[in-house]
Design a protein around this motif. Structure first.
Motif, PDB file in Angstrom:
ATOM      1  N   LEU A 202       0.655  -0.602  -0.105  1.00 20.80           N
ATOM      2  CA  LEU A 202       0.235   0.264  -0.195  1.00 20.80           C
ATOM      3  C   LEU A 202       1.179   1.125   0.067  1.00 20.80           C
ATOM      4  O   LEU A 202       2.142   1.524   0.351  1.00 20.80           O
ATOM      5  CB  LEU A 202      -1.083  -0.323   0.886  1.00 20.80           C
ATOM      6  CG  LEU A 202      -2.101  -1.125   1.168  1.00 20.80           C
ATOM      7  CD1 LEU A 202      -2.722  -0.663   2.670  1.00 20.80           C
ATOM      8  CD2 LEU A 202      -2.677  -1.263   0.070  1.00 20.80           C
ATOM      9  N   PRO A 203       0.346   2.420  -0.391  1.00 23.90           N
ATOM     10  CA  PRO A 203       1.544   3.528  -0.525  1.00 23.90           C
ATOM     11  C   PRO A 203       1.801   3.880   0.824  1.00 23.90           C
ATOM     12  O   PRO A 203       2.882   5.098   0.582  1.00 23.90           O
ATOM     13  CB  PRO A 203       0.066   4.534  -1.221  1.00 23.90           C
ATOM     14  CG  PRO A 203      -1.153   4.358  -1.852  1.00 23.90           C
ATOM     15  CD  PRO A 203      -0.964   2.306  -1.327  1.00 23.90           C
ATOM     16  N   ASN A 204       1.041   3.630   2.119  1.00 19.29           N
ATOM     17  CA  ASN A 204       1.993   4.016   3.227  1.00 19.29           C
ATOM     18  C   ASN A 204       2.817   3.284   4.072  1.00 19.29           C
ATOM     19  O   ASN A 204       3.404   3.215   5.052  1.00 19.29           O
ATOM     20  CB  ASN A 204       0.819   3.901   4.340  1.00 19.29           C
ATOM     21  CG  ASN A 204       0.270   2.496   4.514  1.00 19.29           C
ATOM     22  OD1 ASN A 204       0.435   2.091   3.534  1.00 19.29           O
ATOM     23  ND2 ASN A 204      -0.920   2.849   5.307  1.00 19.29           N
ATOM     24  N   GLY A 205       3.128   2.119   2.185  1.00 21.07           N
ATOM     25  CA  GLY A 205       4.182   1.074   3.065  1.00 21.07           C
ATOM     26  C   GLY A 205       3.313  -0.714   4.163  1.00 21.07           C
ATOM     27  O   GLY A 205       4.616  -1.419   4.137  1.00 21.07           O
ATOM     28  N   GLN A 206       2.272  -0.279   4.031  1.00 20.12           N
ATOM     29  CA  GLN A 206       2.222  -1.588   4.209  1.00 20.12           C
ATOM     30  C   GLN A 206       1.958  -3.074   3.944  1.00 20.12           C
ATOM     31  O   GLN A 206       1.333  -2.367   2.692  1.00 20.12           O
ATOM     32  CB  GLN A 206       0.768  -1.060   5.282  1.00 20.12           C
ATOM     33  CG  GLN A 206      -0.658  -2.360   6.452  1.00 20.12           C
ATOM     34  CD  GLN A 206      -1.620  -1.931   6.320  1.00 20.12           C
ATOM     35  OE1 GLN A 206      -2.037  -0.624   6.498  1.00 20.12           O
ATOM     36  NE2 GLN A 206      -2.236  -3.047   7.149  1.00 20.12           N
ATOM     37  N   ARG A 207       1.815  -3.890   3.684  1.00 23.49           N
ATOM     38  CA  ARG A 207       1.819  -4.819   2.525  1.00 23.49           C
ATOM     39  C   ARG A 207       0.271  -5.748   3.431  1.00 23.49           C
ATOM     40  O   ARG A 207       0.267  -6.612   5.170  1.00 23.49           O
ATOM     41  CB  ARG A 207       2.934  -6.373   2.955  1.00 23.49           C
ATOM     42  CG  ARG A 207       4.229  -4.871   2.350  1.00 23.49           C
ATOM     43  CD  ARG A 207       5.107  -5.995   2.407  1.00 23.49           C
ATOM     44  NE  ARG A 207       5.082  -7.679   1.586  1.00 23.49           N
ATOM     45  CZ  ARG A 207       5.305  -8.288   0.885  1.00 23.49           C
ATOM     46  NH1 ARG A 207       5.216  -7.314   0.034  1.00 23.49           N
ATOM     47  NH2 ARG A 207       5.007  -8.700  -0.094  1.00 23.49           N
ATOM     48  N   VAL A 208       0.036  -6.057   2.695  1.00 22.92           N
ATOM     49  CA  VAL A 208      -2.060  -6.835   2.906  1.00 22.92           C
ATOM     50  C   VAL A 208      -1.937  -7.372   1.810  1.00 22.92           C
ATOM     51  O   VAL A 208      -1.193  -8.067   0.937  1.00 22.92           O
ATOM     52  CB  VAL A 208      -2.773  -5.794   2.722  1.00 22.92           C
ATOM     53  CG1 VAL A 208      -2.345  -4.746   4.016  1.00 22.92           C
ATOM     54  CG2 VAL A 208      -3.253  -5.319   1.550  1.00 22.92           C
TER      55      VAL A 208
END
Length: 242
Positions: A202-208
């Protein structure tokens, strides 16, 4: 009294664990930017490091799951930083871009964009470079169009939630995965593994996870069926060939 102390202990333990988990997540490296050339990536790498932002650079070869998600298959050079440094890194790049927009040629393509298109750039900042994002804000301001930062922030949060949603309609891949797995095909194992483990940034660095819980469970089933049946088919072929 003992129950109350036990409850307090459990609460403190869960609070301690959540803080430790959050700290670990913030110190984890995640993809910040992707570039098509090593020169662009190296320039950003040097800039971020000079601003005391620990940075990694690497050549990203598109994974197998790109076939399922429909992502770009062109190799890219990734800039990775700690999730906790994302905001600082964005400010560094935007500061450079803001210095450059005063020298932009009036024939630059963004000058022909409508107000709606410029707002779209601000909303989908992650899809544009820092220069275009800063110039879009400048053009809207010059046209007398308001930029409500709180509204933009709220819309970006909503978009982040939309991007985090699992990919839809994996039924064709699930069916294909079962067929290949039952036939002892290696492709069944690959499809199962991708469905089970694939994640997106995701753009905020989070991985889902890329796929929903049910599709991941199906992928897990396909994977293990393939793992079990493949060696059996190999042994049978060897025995039949003797």
């Amino acid at each position: 009294m003992e129950k109350k102390q036990s409850g307090i202990f459990c609460f403190k333990f869960s609070l301690y664990f959540s803080k430790k988990y959050k700290s670990a997540m913030e110190n984890q490296f995640s993809v910040f930017k992707k570039y098509s050339s090593i020169e662009q990536a190296q320039e950003v790498f040097t800039l971020l490091n000079s601003n005391e932002i620990e940075t990694e650079i690497g050549n990203n070869i598109p994974p197998i799951d790109s076939l399922l998600t429909g992502q770009n298959l062109t190799p890219e050079f990734e800039i990775k930083i700690k999730i906790s440094d994302f905001e600082k890194a964005n400010k560094v790049l935007q500061s450079i871009a803001e210095d450059q927009i005063n020298q932009v040629d009036k024939n630059y393509y963004l000058f022909s964009f409508s107000d709606e298109e410029l707002y779209d750039i601000i909303l989908k900042q992650d899809e544009w470079n820092e220069f275009d994002y800063s110039l879009a804000k400048k053009l809207l301001t010059e046209r007398g169009k308001p930029i409500n930062e709180e509204l933009i922030k709220s819309l970006k949060k909503q978009r982040l939630n939309d991007l985090a949603k699992p990919e839809e309609n994996q039924k064709p891949w699930i069916v294909a995965g079962y067929i290949f797995a039952l036939l002892g095909g290696f492709f069944g194992i690959i499809i199962g593994y991708v469905l089970m483990t694939s994640k997106k940034n995701l753009p905020n660095g989070q991985r889902v996870y890329s796929y929903n819980t049910n599709d991941r469970q199906q992928g897990k089933m396909i994977f293990y069926i393939g793992i079990i049946l493949l060696p059996i088919y190999i042994i049978l072929r060897i025995l039949l060939a003797v």
